[in-house]
Design a protein around this motif. Sequence first.
Motif, PDB file in Angstrom:
ATOM      1  N   VAL A  96      56.917 -48.701  45.643  1.00 55.89           N
ATOM      2  CA  VAL A  96      58.058 -47.812  45.481  1.00 55.89           C
ATOM      3  C   VAL A  96      58.491 -47.766  44.014  1.00 55.89           C
ATOM      4  O   VAL A  96      58.769 -46.679  43.457  1.00 55.89           O
ATOM      5  CB  VAL A  96      59.226 -48.273  46.368  1.00 55.89           C
ATOM      6  CG1 VAL A  96      60.506 -47.505  46.029  1.00 55.89           C
ATOM      7  CG2 VAL A  96      58.884 -48.086  47.828  1.00 55.89           C
ATOM      8  N   ILE A  97      58.530 -48.919  43.384  1.00 51.98           N
ATOM      9  CA  ILE A  97      58.921 -48.965  41.964  1.00 51.98           C
ATOM     10  C   ILE A  97      57.929 -48.181  41.106  1.00 51.98           C
ATOM     11  O   ILE A  97      58.321 -47.420  40.204  1.00 51.98           O
ATOM     12  CB  ILE A  97      59.013 -50.431  41.488  1.00 51.98           C
ATOM     13  CG1 ILE A  97      60.168 -51.140  42.211  1.00 51.98           C
ATOM     14  CG2 ILE A  97      59.232 -50.500  39.980  1.00 51.98           C
ATOM     15  CD1 ILE A  97      60.255 -52.633  41.925  1.00 51.98           C
ATOM     16  N   GLU A  98      56.649 -48.337  41.404  1.00 46.45           N
ATOM     17  CA  GLU A  98      55.617 -47.630  40.653  1.00 46.45           C
ATOM     18  C   GLU A  98      55.747 -46.113  40.823  1.00 46.45           C
ATOM     19  O   GLU A  98      55.621 -45.349  39.854  1.00 46.45           O
ATOM     20  CB  GLU A  98      54.243 -48.102  41.122  1.00 46.45           C
ATOM     21  CG  GLU A  98      53.085 -47.470  40.375  1.00 46.45           C
ATOM     22  CD  GLU A  98      51.743 -47.963  40.877  1.00 46.45           C
ATOM     23  OE1 GLU A  98      50.721 -47.361  40.517  1.00 46.45           O
ATOM     24  OE2 GLU A  98      51.724 -48.951  41.651  1.00 46.45           O
ATOM     25  N   ARG A  99      55.981 -45.655  42.024  1.00 45.09           N
ATOM     26  CA  ARG A  99      56.108 -44.220  42.253  1.00 45.09           C
ATOM     27  C   ARG A  99      57.358 -43.649  41.583  1.00 45.09           C
ATOM     28  O   ARG A  99      57.338 -42.526  41.066  1.00 45.09           O
ATOM     29  CB  ARG A  99      56.147 -43.954  43.755  1.00 45.09           C
ATOM     30  CG  ARG A  99      54.810 -44.176  44.450  1.00 45.09           C
ATOM     31  CD  ARG A  99      54.909 -43.920  45.932  1.00 45.09           C
ATOM     32  NE  ARG A  99      53.596 -44.052  46.572  1.00 45.09           N
ATOM     33  CZ  ARG A  99      53.402 -43.968  47.888  1.00 45.09           C
ATOM     34  NH1 ARG A  99      54.434 -43.721  48.690  1.00 45.09           N
ATOM     35  NH2 ARG A  99      52.191 -44.103  48.381  1.00 45.09           N
ATOM     36  N   MET A 100      58.460 -44.405  41.629  1.00 46.46           N
ATOM     37  CA  MET A 100      59.676 -43.916  40.971  1.00 46.46           C
ATOM     38  C   MET A 100      59.477 -43.830  39.464  1.00 46.46           C
ATOM     39  O   MET A 100      59.986 -42.907  38.803  1.00 46.46           O
ATOM     40  CB  MET A 100      60.866 -44.835  41.305  1.00 46.46           C
ATOM     41  CG  MET A 100      61.387 -44.676  42.720  1.00 46.46           C
ATOM     42  SD  MET A 100      63.019 -45.451  42.997  1.00 46.46           S
ATOM     43  CE  MET A 100      62.634 -47.183  42.708  1.00 46.46           C
ATOM     44  N   GLN A 101      58.730 -44.770  38.902  1.00 45.56           N
ATOM     45  CA  GLN A 101      58.448 -44.717  37.465  1.00 45.56           C
ATOM     46  C   GLN A 101      57.546 -43.544  37.113  1.00 45.56           C
ATOM     47  O   GLN A 101      57.736 -42.886  36.079  1.00 45.56           O
ATOM     48  CB  GLN A 101      57.812 -46.033  37.011  1.00 45.56           C
ATOM     49  CG  GLN A 101      58.776 -47.208  37.042  1.00 45.56           C
ATOM     50  CD  GLN A 101      58.101 -48.523  36.687  1.00 45.56           C
ATOM     51  OE1 GLN A 101      56.867 -48.599  36.582  1.00 45.56           O
ATOM     52  NE2 GLN A 101      58.913 -49.573  36.491  1.00 45.56           N
TER      53      GLN A 101
END
Length: 235
Positions: A96-101
Amino acid sequence: MKSWDEDIFGRNMVMKKNPPSLVDLCIKKAIDNLRYLGDVGETDIRLLDPILSHCTKEQLAHIEESTVGRDLSQVTNRLWKRFYETDFGVKSVNLVIERMQEKKVSFKWQMLYEAKKRDMEEAQEKSFNRIKELYKQEVERKQKRQVKICTKVPPSSKRSFFGGGYGPSITNTKSNILKKARIEVLKSQEVKNLTALKKNTVQKHNCLPARKPPLNPGKSSGSSSNHGGPTGRRF
């Protein structure tokens, strides 16, 4: 001179002797009654942090929903991230963090948690329906392969309605419809007339007198010839 161990021990004893502050007592009381908390109003964030960190997901969601006109994500965002990691795993959090970034967006972890939960429930429902459909197909396939017992009664052999005579013969009839038809035939007026006609014929036959044989017809003609002789002519 006191040793280092003795000095540490003395400090701990002094700290234990100090009574808890009023703030500490209020925090402890709030933690003990989390199930009753709702709108926290303008409570200081420094007080909310130790209190809300003891909440369950349901309690935390209820407090945020009940608190009107105030955003508590400053405290609750990290708590929801912790719930997300506990329920869905570290890999899911990192993904999730990777996609938001990548998309250069940011969402509250409460929203992310609720969205992930809905996705999991929908996927579970689809999986359940799929398993249910496969089970139904398997049951139908097994039923088609089963040997079915034929309950249809084979037609009985041809027999006279009168069983060889005029009396009723319906004890071995398989079909209720055929049995009913036979009973109706046997009770009909035609059958009664035939039965009565047969009885009358038998009675008349039994009442006729027996014929007696002739009494020696040859002898009778001989005797007349002996006594009278040949008929003479009269002059």
